[in-house]
Design an enzyme around this catalytic site. Sequence first.
Site, PDB file in Angstrom:
ATOM      1  N   LYS A  94      11.885 -16.401   1.649  1.00 22.11           N
ATOM      2  CA  LYS A  94      12.532 -17.315   0.716  1.00 22.11           C
ATOM      3  C   LYS A  94      13.059 -16.585  -0.518  1.00 22.11           C
ATOM      4  CE  LYS A  94      10.755 -21.956  -0.114  1.00 22.11           C
ATOM      5  NZ  LYS A  94       9.446 -22.619  -0.229  1.00 22.11           N
ATOM      6  N   LYS A 107      14.091 -21.258   9.122  1.00 22.46           N
ATOM      7  CA  LYS A 107      12.695 -21.699   9.135  1.00 22.46           C
ATOM      8  C   LYS A 107      11.947 -20.826   8.154  1.00 22.46           C
ATOM      9  CE  LYS A 107       8.330 -22.050  10.853  1.00 22.46           C
ATOM     10  NZ  LYS A 107       7.247 -21.115  11.094  1.00 22.46           N
ATOM     11  N   CYS A 108      11.586 -21.427   7.058  1.00 20.60           N
ATOM     12  CA  CYS A 108      11.190 -20.603   5.935  1.00 20.60           C
ATOM     13  C   CYS A 108       9.870 -21.069   5.375  1.00 20.60           C
ATOM     14  CB  CYS A 108      12.261 -20.710   4.883  1.00 20.60           C
ATOM     15  SG  CYS A 108      12.096 -19.468   3.648  1.00 20.60           S
ATOM     16  N   ILE A 109       8.898 -20.143   5.296  1.00 19.03           N
ATOM     17  CA  ILE A 109       7.622 -20.489   4.682  1.00 19.03           C
ATOM     18  C   ILE A 109       7.634 -19.957   3.237  1.00 19.03           C
ATOM     19  CG2 ILE A 109       5.121 -20.268   4.828  1.00 19.03           C
ATOM     20  CD1 ILE A 109       5.611 -19.579   7.852  1.00 19.03           C
TER      21      ILE A 109
END
Lengths: 109, 94, 118
Positions: A94, A107-109
Amino acid sequence: MIEFNGKQIETDHQGYLKSVSDWSPELAPIIAAEEDITLTDAHWEVVNFVREFYLEFKTSPAIRVLVKAIGQKLGEDKGNSKYLYTLFPVGPAKQATKIAGLPKPAKCI
Amino acid sequence: MILHLIKDTPANSSALNTCLRYARKQTDCILLSGNAVNCLLQAEVLAHLADYKIYVSQEDVAARGLTRFLKQIEQVNYSEFVALSLKYDKVISW
Amino acid sequence: MKKLCIVFKQAPHGTAHGREGLDFALLSASFEQEVSLVFTGEGLLTLLKEQDPESIGCKDYISTLGALGLYDIDTVLVCQESMHEFNLQQNDLRIPALVSSAEEIAAHFDHVDEVMVF
């Protein structure tokens, strides 16, 4: 919107640059400051890495891929999420992509 | 044991032809719905499908006025379709 | 972990199907599903070298194929019949792919848990 060198640079509501080509190395510390990060050489190594990754593959790497790709290129001591989270506490994929002027990974944590 | 679903007519879509390349005559079945049912009027298509287990969606056939042309093909309603999809190992929607 | 096979049957540009298929593949791989790809019919053209989608206003998702290995997507099958139909050789393709007969692809469909077609 970021003001830089008297120019308005467009961002989305999360602070990601709208256009990859608006980025320059001088802009990185300004975006980083918004994330409470002071860029060191270690940060730069990752920021440059994700930018090169994007320019080659036209996609922002999600965390798992980032870890694997960095491991292959910069060595296993850097290709692990603990090291990357030390540099980018909120989320390496991110924050590093944001500082590198790239779109948010899908798809990002 | 695969249920192959075809929704578009071969006139507009490669779905049926691609499916026929991989479907197994002995164990799989093919269910045509939507505009895909139209192609069953064509003798050439029927000949291609001759060795496969074929179903058509009753609703789509009736809506298009094709019921009397497609008597030889097994028609299924929605609940029979659901039963079919459970009977087969997997469903591929082409 | 599910075995997921994603089939590309449409030409790469002009519709969003191919890009959506690849996004879905990468996303599934990020969620640690075991993802494999099958290219058939015009979908095969996705793999050609020397494409320049941006010149016709399309997103360059083709470059992303180079990152498949990093997503642990190692199984890529291309349909032998389609290769013949479009007169293509393996060295026309930008990534390593296994040229497979219809029977081999059918067997692969049997082997996986889900097949999604784009």
